[in-house]
Motif scaffolding. Structure first.
Motif, PDB file in Angstrom:
ATOM      1  N   HIS A  41      -6.325  10.726  63.444  1.00  0.00           N
ATOM      2  CA  HIS A  41      -6.120  11.926  64.141  1.00  0.00           C
ATOM      3  C   HIS A  41      -7.054  11.599  65.327  1.00  0.00           C
ATOM      4  CE1 HIS A  41      -5.367  15.941  65.673  1.00  0.00           C
ATOM      5  NE2 HIS A  41      -6.596  16.101  65.824  1.00  0.00           N
ATOM      6  N   LEU A  42      -6.493  11.580  66.569  1.00  0.00           N
ATOM      7  CA  LEU A  42      -6.984  11.157  67.679  1.00  0.00           C
ATOM      8  C   LEU A  42      -6.991  12.489  68.754  1.00  0.00           C
ATOM      9  CD1 LEU A  42      -6.143   7.449  68.209  1.00  0.00           C
ATOM     10  CD2 LEU A  42      -8.356   8.511  67.252  1.00  0.00           C
ATOM     11  N   PRO A  43      -7.851  13.207  68.915  1.00  0.00           N
ATOM     12  CA  PRO A  43      -7.587  14.211  69.852  1.00  0.00           C
ATOM     13  C   PRO A  43      -7.910  13.636  71.372  1.00  0.00           C
ATOM     14  CG  PRO A  43      -9.203  15.036  68.348  1.00  0.00           C
ATOM     15  CD  PRO A  43      -8.971  13.612  68.058  1.00  0.00           C
ATOM     16  N   TYR A  44      -8.692  12.485  71.345  1.00  0.00           N
ATOM     17  CA  TYR A  44      -8.691  11.645  72.513  1.00  0.00           C
ATOM     18  C   TYR A  44      -8.909  10.129  72.111  1.00  0.00           C
ATOM     19  CZ  TYR A  44     -13.671  12.014  72.058  1.00  0.00           C
ATOM     20  OH  TYR A  44     -15.059  12.064  71.480  1.00  0.00           O
ATOM     21  N   ALA A  45      -8.571   9.452  73.102  1.00  0.00           N
ATOM     22  CA  ALA A  45      -8.237   7.960  72.568  1.00  0.00           C
ATOM     23  C   ALA A  45      -9.429   7.275  71.773  1.00  0.00           C
ATOM     24  CB  ALA A  45      -7.836   7.083  73.921  1.00  0.00           C
ATOM     25  N   PHE A  46     -10.802   7.664  72.133  1.00  0.00           N
ATOM     26  CA  PHE A  46     -11.896   7.056  71.706  1.00  0.00           C
ATOM     27  C   PHE A  46     -12.501   7.952  70.810  1.00  0.00           C
ATOM     28  CE2 PHE A  46     -11.377   5.407  76.137  1.00  0.00           C
ATOM     29  CZ  PHE A  46     -10.921   4.242  75.638  1.00  0.00           C
ATOM     30  N   GLN A  47     -11.987   9.039  70.309  1.00  0.00           N
ATOM     31  CA  GLN A  47     -12.603   9.894  69.124  1.00  0.00           C
ATOM     32  C   GLN A  47     -12.902   9.142  67.682  1.00  0.00           C
ATOM     33  OE1 GLN A  47     -13.501  12.838  69.300  1.00  0.00           O
ATOM     34  NE2 GLN A  47     -12.950  13.953  67.310  1.00  0.00           N
ATOM     35  N   ALA A  48     -11.883   8.244  67.359  1.00  0.00           N
ATOM     36  CA  ALA A  48     -12.495   7.580  66.092  1.00  0.00           C
ATOM     37  C   ALA A  48     -13.554   6.696  66.067  1.00  0.00           C
ATOM     38  CB  ALA A  48     -11.141   6.707  65.459  1.00  0.00           C
ATOM     39  N   LYS A  49     -13.486   5.984  67.397  1.00  0.00           N
ATOM     40  CA  LYS A  49     -14.591   5.160  67.741  1.00  0.00           C
ATOM     41  C   LYS A  49     -15.936   5.792  67.685  1.00  0.00           C
ATOM     42  CE  LYS A  49     -16.323   1.649  70.954  1.00  0.00           C
ATOM     43  NZ  LYS A  49     -16.188   0.925  72.311  1.00  0.00           N
ATOM     44  N   ARG A  50     -16.084   6.859  68.112  1.00  0.00           N
ATOM     45  CA  ARG A  50     -17.430   7.435  68.340  1.00  0.00           C
ATOM     46  C   ARG A  50     -17.600   8.326  66.931  1.00  0.00           C
ATOM     47  NH1 ARG A  50     -15.894   9.717  74.435  1.00  0.00           N
ATOM     48  NH2 ARG A  50     -16.201   7.368  75.208  1.00  0.00           N
ATOM     49  N   MET A  51     -16.800   8.858  66.220  1.00  0.00           N
ATOM     50  CA  MET A  51     -16.897   9.751  65.014  1.00  0.00           C
ATOM     51  C   MET A  51     -16.809   8.911  63.761  1.00  0.00           C
ATOM     52  SD  MET A  51     -17.387  12.746  66.323  1.00  0.00           S
ATOM     53  CE  MET A  51     -18.005  11.924  67.659  1.00  0.00           C
ATOM     54  N   TRP A  88     -32.261  18.607  63.842  1.00  0.00           N
ATOM     55  CA  TRP A  88     -31.635  17.657  62.657  1.00  0.00           C
ATOM     56  C   TRP A  88     -30.414  16.891  62.955  1.00  0.00           C
ATOM     57  CZ3 TRP A  88     -32.191  14.445  59.131  1.00  0.00           C
ATOM     58  CH2 TRP A  88     -31.269  14.089  58.047  1.00  0.00           C
ATOM     59  N   GLU A  89     -29.235  17.815  63.300  1.00  0.00           N
ATOM     60  CA  GLU A  89     -28.126  17.244  63.728  1.00  0.00           C
ATOM     61  C   GLU A  89     -28.100  16.242  64.998  1.00  0.00           C
ATOM     62  OE1 GLU A  89     -25.332  17.252  62.227  1.00  0.00           O
ATOM     63  OE2 GLU A  89     -25.290  19.069  60.853  1.00  0.00           O
ATOM     64  N   LYS A  90     -29.124  16.819  65.997  1.00  0.00           N
ATOM     65  CA  LYS A  90     -29.006  15.985  67.175  1.00  0.00           C
ATOM     66  C   LYS A  90     -29.581  14.333  66.674  1.00  0.00           C
ATOM     67  CE  LYS A  90     -31.306  15.784  71.740  1.00  0.00           C
ATOM     68  NZ  LYS A  90     -32.172  16.603  72.721  1.00  0.00           N
ATOM     69  N   ALA A  91     -30.668  14.435  65.885  1.00  0.00           N
ATOM     70  CA  ALA A  91     -31.282  13.134  65.302  1.00  0.00           C
ATOM     71  C   ALA A  91     -30.145  12.473  64.578  1.00  0.00           C
ATOM     72  CB  ALA A  91     -32.408  13.394  64.508  1.00  0.00           C
ATOM     73  N   MET A  92     -29.435  12.979  63.910  1.00  0.00           N
ATOM     74  CA  MET A  92     -28.264  12.347  63.095  1.00  0.00           C
ATOM     75  C   MET A  92     -27.133  11.561  64.005  1.00  0.00           C
ATOM     76  SD  MET A  92     -29.221  11.895  60.024  1.00  0.00           S
ATOM     77  CE  MET A  92     -27.577  11.267  59.582  1.00  0.00           C
ATOM     78  N   ASP A  93     -26.939  12.491  65.218  1.00  0.00           N
ATOM     79  CA  ASP A  93     -26.058  12.071  66.072  1.00  0.00           C
ATOM     80  C   ASP A  93     -26.492  10.789  66.791  1.00  0.00           C
ATOM     81  OD1 ASP A  93     -24.208  14.163  65.854  1.00  0.00           O
ATOM     82  OD2 ASP A  93     -25.017  15.497  67.160  1.00  0.00           O
ATOM     83  N   GLN A  94     -27.731  10.844  67.122  1.00  0.00           N
ATOM     84  CA  GLN A  94     -28.477   9.699  67.741  1.00  0.00           C
ATOM     85  C   GLN A  94     -28.238   8.376  66.674  1.00  0.00           C
ATOM     86  OE1 GLN A  94     -32.149  11.261  68.918  1.00  0.00           O
ATOM     87  NE2 GLN A  94     -31.495  11.921  70.879  1.00  0.00           N
ATOM     88  N   TYR A  95     -28.426   8.782  65.361  1.00  0.00           N
ATOM     89  CA  TYR A  95     -28.385   7.638  64.395  1.00  0.00           C
ATOM     90  C   TYR A  95     -27.061   6.970  64.508  1.00  0.00           C
ATOM     91  CZ  TYR A  95     -29.275   5.098  60.190  1.00  0.00           C
ATOM     92  OH  TYR A  95     -29.505   4.127  59.217  1.00  0.00           O
ATOM     93  N   ARG A  96     -26.073   7.965  64.294  1.00  0.00           N
ATOM     94  CA  ARG A  96     -24.472   7.392  64.131  1.00  0.00           C
ATOM     95  C   ARG A  96     -24.185   6.798  65.507  1.00  0.00           C
ATOM     96  NH1 ARG A  96     -24.196  12.339  60.963  1.00  0.00           N
ATOM     97  NH2 ARG A  96     -24.201  13.643  62.710  1.00  0.00           N
ATOM     98  N   ARG A  97     -24.691   7.339  66.474  1.00  0.00           N
ATOM     99  CA  ARG A  97     -24.717   6.534  67.854  1.00  0.00           C
ATOM    100  C   ARG A  97     -25.078   5.052  67.941  1.00  0.00           C
ATOM    101  NH1 ARG A  97     -26.697  10.026  71.016  1.00  0.00           N
ATOM    102  NH2 ARG A  97     -24.635  11.349  70.846  1.00  0.00           N
ATOM    103  N   ALA A  98     -26.205   4.924  67.350  1.00  0.00           N
ATOM    104  CA  ALA A  98     -26.995   3.607  67.096  1.00  0.00           C
ATOM    105  C   ALA A  98     -26.042   2.741  66.351  1.00  0.00           C
ATOM    106  CB  ALA A  98     -28.208   3.728  66.673  1.00  0.00           C
ATOM    107  N   ILE A  99     -25.544   3.183  65.396  1.00  0.00           N
ATOM    108  CA  ILE A  99     -24.538   2.441  64.464  1.00  0.00           C
ATOM    109  C   ILE A  99     -23.211   1.817  65.111  1.00  0.00           C
ATOM    110  CG2 ILE A  99     -23.012   2.623  62.487  1.00  0.00           C
ATOM    111  CD1 ILE A  99     -24.989   4.701  61.162  1.00  0.00           C
TER     112      ILE A  99
END
Length: 253
Positions: A54-64, A101-112
């Motif tokens: 499900h893509l609310p916007y085109a790159f949603q899956a890539k980022r999530m 905590w969520e901010k730290a995890m967001d940064q970690y997933r962004r690195a992935i």
């Protein structure tokens, strides 16, 4: 607060968490059904030749999707290679509030998401589904179907052999509810997909100005912007004893 709140980051986090939890639930159900043995079988995100989101916007899956990518690969050599680059997940400190905590995890997933392993994974399994979305925008409940059509038509163009392969599909609703399921591609998929002409139809769209948009939005325009062709239209003869009934007529191509 009594009124609705729009918070883009919170909305993304709801999407991410719901899809991850739905994936883990699917994994457990598959194990109970004998479809999957976690310590023996290839991980689902490797079994699925394509992943339809499900893509609310085109790159949603890539980022999530890094959250699922991470959880599905934990304990494998594939994840060891990624972790050697991004490090271990951040440990939650004592008395650390949820926001930090969520901010730290967001940064970690962004690195992935920036690792070669994830970039290749996304390109091979998800990217084709976002091509039509990038031309249309949010289709809401139609989004996952658009991603499916986009993937199939792109693979048809590439002459990809999809006969009998498995697709993973991830649906999502705005109430932060997600569902993950899978399907097997039929051998006659080319015959079906060749009739869609999705990208050809998108290329033939007609631009409208602000005046026409307002007329359509308010429901005051009486004539179609584009003459109907091979589709259903609201019938001019709509009299019915059924309250709220709408009648449609088929316009041949």
């Amino acid at each position: 607060r009594d009124e609705p709140v729009f918070d883009g980051q919170y909305s993304n986090r709801c999407y991410q968490n719901a899809v991850r939890d739905a994936f883990l639930d699917f994994q457990r159900r598959a194990a109970r059904a004998g479809r999957y043995t976690h310590d023996e079988d290839e991980r689902f995100t490797e079994q699925w030749e394509r992943i339809i989101m499900h893509l609310p916007y085109a790159f949603q899956a890539k980022r999530m999707f890094p959250a699922v990518f991470h959880r599905d690969r934990e304990g494998t050599s594939m994840w060891d290679d990624v972790e050697a680059i991004v490090g271990a997940p951040p440990a939650r400190e004592d008395n650390q509030d949820n926001a930090s905590w969520e901010k730290a995890m967001d940064q970690y997933r962004r690195a992935i998401s920036k690792t070669d392993a994830y970039v290749t994974f996304h390109r091979n399994r998800i990217e084709k589904g976002q091509r039509a979305s990038s031309l249309i925008g949010n289709q809401y409940t139609g989004s996952i179907f658009l991603a499916l059509m986009s993937t199939f038509e792109s693979d048809l163009e590439d002459n990809t052999d999809l006969d009998g392969v498995r697709f993973g599909l991830c649906g999502y609703g705005s109430g932060a509810k997600a569902k993950v399921f899978e399907g097997t591609v039929s051998p006659n998929w080319r015959e079906v997909v060749s009739r869609w002409n999705l990208f050809e139809r998108l290329a033939g769209r007609v631009a409208i100005d602000a005046v026409v948009y307002e007329e359509l939005h308010k429901g005051v325009r009486e004539d179609s912007v584009v003459p109907p062709n091979g589709e259903f239209v609201r019938s001019e003869e709509e009299e019915s004893d059924l309250e709220g009934a709408r009648r449609y007529s088929w316009i041949s191509a």
